[in-house]
Design a protein around this motif. Structure first.
Motif, short mmCIF file in Angstrom:
data_model
loop_
_atom_site.label_atom_id
_atom_site.label_comp_id
_atom_site.label_asym_id
_atom_site.label_seq_id
_atom_site.Cartn_x
_atom_site.Cartn_y
_atom_site.Cartn_z
N LEU A 29 0.86 -1.17 0.00
CA LEU A 29 0.00 0.00 0.00
C LEU A 29 0.90 1.23 0.00
N SER A 30 0.61 2.18 -0.86
CA SER A 30 1.46 3.36 -1.00
C SER A 30 1.41 4.22 0.25
N ALA A 31 2.38 5.12 0.36
CA ALA A 31 2.40 6.06 1.48
C ALA A 31 1.14 6.90 1.49
N GLN A 32 0.69 7.27 0.30
CA GLN A 32 -0.55 8.06 0.20
C GLN A 32 -1.76 7.23 0.66
N GLY A 33 -1.72 5.93 0.34
CA GLY A 33 -2.80 5.06 0.77
C GLY A 33 -2.87 4.93 2.28
N TRP A 34 -1.70 4.74 2.92
CA TRP A 34 -1.65 4.67 4.38
C TRP A 34 -2.14 5.98 4.99
N GLN A 35 -1.73 7.10 4.40
CA GLN A 35 -2.13 8.40 4.93
C GLN A 35 -3.63 8.59 4.87
N ALA A 36 -4.24 8.14 3.77
CA ALA A 36 -5.69 8.26 3.63
C ALA A 36 -6.41 7.41 4.67
N VAL A 37 -5.91 6.21 4.91
CA VAL A 37 -6.51 5.34 5.93
C VAL A 37 -6.36 5.95 7.32
N TRP A 59 -30.79 0.32 16.29
CA TRP A 59 -30.14 1.17 15.29
C TRP A 59 -29.12 2.10 15.91
N TYR A 60 -29.33 2.53 17.16
CA TYR A 60 -28.43 3.47 17.78
C TYR A 60 -27.15 2.81 18.29
N GLU A 61 -27.08 1.48 18.27
CA GLU A 61 -25.87 0.78 18.68
C GLU A 61 -25.16 0.11 17.51
N ALA A 62 -25.81 0.01 16.38
CA ALA A 62 -25.23 -0.74 15.26
C ALA A 62 -24.04 -0.02 14.65
N THR A 63 -23.17 -0.79 14.02
CA THR A 63 -22.04 -0.24 13.30
C THR A 63 -22.44 0.01 11.86
N HIS A 64 -22.09 1.17 11.35
CA HIS A 64 -22.52 1.57 10.02
C HIS A 64 -21.56 1.06 8.96
N ALA A 65 -22.10 0.45 7.91
CA ALA A 65 -21.31 0.02 6.75
C ALA A 65 -22.10 0.36 5.50
N THR A 66 -21.53 1.17 4.63
CA THR A 66 -22.23 1.58 3.42
C THR A 66 -21.99 0.62 2.26
N SER A 67 -21.01 -0.26 2.42
CA SER A 67 -20.72 -1.22 1.36
C SER A 67 -20.31 -2.55 1.99
N ALA A 68 -20.39 -3.60 1.18
CA ALA A 68 -19.99 -4.92 1.66
C ALA A 68 -18.48 -5.04 1.67
N PHE A 69 -17.97 -6.07 2.32
CA PHE A 69 -16.55 -6.38 2.23
C PHE A 69 -16.24 -6.83 0.80
N HIS A 70 -15.08 -6.43 0.30
CA HIS A 70 -14.66 -6.86 -1.03
C HIS A 70 -14.30 -8.34 -1.04
N ASP A 71 -13.97 -8.88 0.11
CA ASP A 71 -13.46 -10.24 0.19
C ASP A 71 -14.29 -11.06 1.16
N ASN A 72 -14.90 -12.14 0.69
CA ASN A 72 -15.78 -12.95 1.53
C ASN A 72 -15.06 -13.78 2.57
N LEU A 82 -7.20 -2.19 2.62
CA LEU A 82 -6.07 -3.08 2.89
C LEU A 82 -6.18 -4.38 2.09
N CYS A 83 -7.38 -4.96 2.07
CA CYS A 83 -7.56 -6.22 1.34
C CYS A 83 -7.40 -6.02 -0.16
N ALA A 84 -7.86 -4.88 -0.68
CA ALA A 84 -7.72 -4.61 -2.10
C ALA A 84 -6.23 -4.51 -2.48
N ALA A 85 -5.41 -3.98 -1.59
CA ALA A 85 -3.97 -3.87 -1.86
C ALA A 85 -3.30 -5.24 -1.93
N LEU A 86 -3.87 -6.23 -1.24
CA LEU A 86 -3.27 -7.56 -1.20
C LEU A 86 -3.81 -8.49 -2.30
N ASN A 87 -4.91 -8.12 -2.94
CA ASN A 87 -5.50 -8.97 -3.99
C ASN A 87 -4.75 -8.81 -5.31
#
Length: 384
Positions: A56-64, A323-336, A379-384
């Motif tokens: 993962l690039s330095a820019q990628g780490w910085q964004a994370v 709903w007030y305790e749930a963790t928000h995810a707008t997309s699925a995991f890229h890797d099952n 992170l997973c996308a960088a390893l695929n």
């Protein structure tokens, strides 16, 4: 009797309001009484930085990092191929302990597997009533250990207001001083195995079963089965009263790096430092979706195994999680293949066995636009 009940309700409300003001997550003074979970850190060096370059690039780490800091992250650790490749701490020190919340649930499931390995419990199909004779005379006698592990017990919801007492059942479990009695008194409202509902009582009952099967407390079990074999630093669990029952559904204080050692068990087939801690087969069993229509579960979700999350989930999609305790995810995991431990307010331990990747995010409650799947997908996308 009425005055006593009224005083208890007032005490519950006072403690509940106090618990909601606990910050930062390292704050442990409020969680009293407690029992030490003894570790054994002396014979193993701390995790060392990796000499391998994570793709993962330095820019990628910085964004994370920027994203996580925006969302009040206090520690972010990335273990790849058994070595730390990235870490930051913000308003936090590596030796601080933090409240893992419901991440403890997954530790309980691992300990169930170890108890089966040791012959203390025959298998997951054993009736819970074999260890809980209090259940043998009613509908709950049909509940198995697997039903508790997979949140299919049919027990009364802990987050629906009780019409008689006007108290959420989670409150006496979270704040009461006799939680074994409270847990054993919770009635069934549906046949076991019929539907999935996330319920803290299921894990508390697994803790009681483990204690009765072994003769040890939850703190002693954690120490003997996991924390000492993994050479972790000592931590502590929260009790309902002095020398009482641990709240095994949540609230275990430990150091961040120690959670990475737990996650690495899933990568290494249950082995650590040349020793088999838990069977590889059990860890595989934990990762099998248990709540699916194919298994006959009404409204089932394929995102839960044995006290282990298998897919990202969003507000309002999981029965039993407000709903007030749930963790928000707008997309699925890229890797099952990704699995994770999850605790309230965004405590997460992500594990990808094939990538030899273990990632910890811990901190305060994220902001409303938090997406729990974004960071791990990068992170997973960088390893695929």
């Amino acid at each position: 009797m009425r005055i006593s009940n009224l005083n208890r309700r007032i005490q519950y409300v006072q403690r509940l309001l106090g618990s909601q003001r606990i910050q930062p997550i390292t704050q442990s003074n409020w969680y009293q009484p407690r029992e030490m979970v003894h570790g054994n850190p002396v014979s193993l060096p701390p995790l060392s930085p990796s000499t391998d370059q994570f793709p993962l690039s330095a820019q990628g780490w910085q964004a994370v990092d920027d994203y996580l800091l925006k969302h009040q992250t206090r520690a972010f650790l990335v273990l790849w191929k058994g070595q730390l490749v990235h870490q930051f701490y913000h308003q936090f020190k590596p030796h601080y302990q933090f409240n893992s919340m419901s991440m403890l649930k997954t530790l309980v499931a691992i300990m169930v597997g170890i108890a089966i390995d040791k012959g203390l419990i025959a298998n997951v199909h054993v009736k819970a009533a074999d260890f809980l004779p209090e259940w043998q005379q009613d509908q709950r006698r049909d509940i198995t250990i697997e039903h508790l592990l997979s949140m299919q017990s049919g027990l009364k919801s802990d987050v629906k207001l009780d019409a008689k007492t006007w108290v959420l059942p989670i409150i006496p479990l979270y704040l009461g001083d006799d939680i074994e009695r409270t847990a054993l008194a919770l009635p069934a409202v549906a046949p076991a195995g019929q539907y999935f509902e996330y319920n803290n009582y299921n894990t508390q009952l697994l803790g009681i079963i483990l204690q009765r099967a072994s003769g040890l407390t939850i703190a002693q079990l954690l120490s003997e089965y996991l924390w000492q074999p993994l050479h972790c630093q000592s931590g502590f669990v929260w009790l309902d009263k002095p020398e009482g029952q641990a709240r095994s559904f949540g609230a275990f204080f430990a150091q961040p790096e120690d959670w990475l050692r737990v996650g690495q068990l899933f990568v290494n087939g249950g082995r650590f430092n040349g020793k088999q801690i838990v069977s590889e087969q059990w860890l595989h069993e934990m990762q099998v979706p248990r709540n699916t229509a194919e298994r006959g579960v009404i409204g089932g979700h394929a995102d839960y195994g044995y006290q282990l999350w298998l897919k990202a989930h969003d507000y309002g999609l999981i029965r039993g999680i407000p709903w007030y305790e749930a963790t928000h995810a707008t997309s699925a995991f890229h890797d099952n293949e990704l699995v994770y431990f999850e605790g309230l307010r965004g405590q997460c331990l992500f594990i990808h066995p094939r990538h030899d990747l273990v990632v910890l995010r811990m901190g305060e409650r994220p902001k409303k636009d938090w997406d729990m799947s974004w960071m791990i997908n990068q992170l997973c996308a960088a390893l695929n």
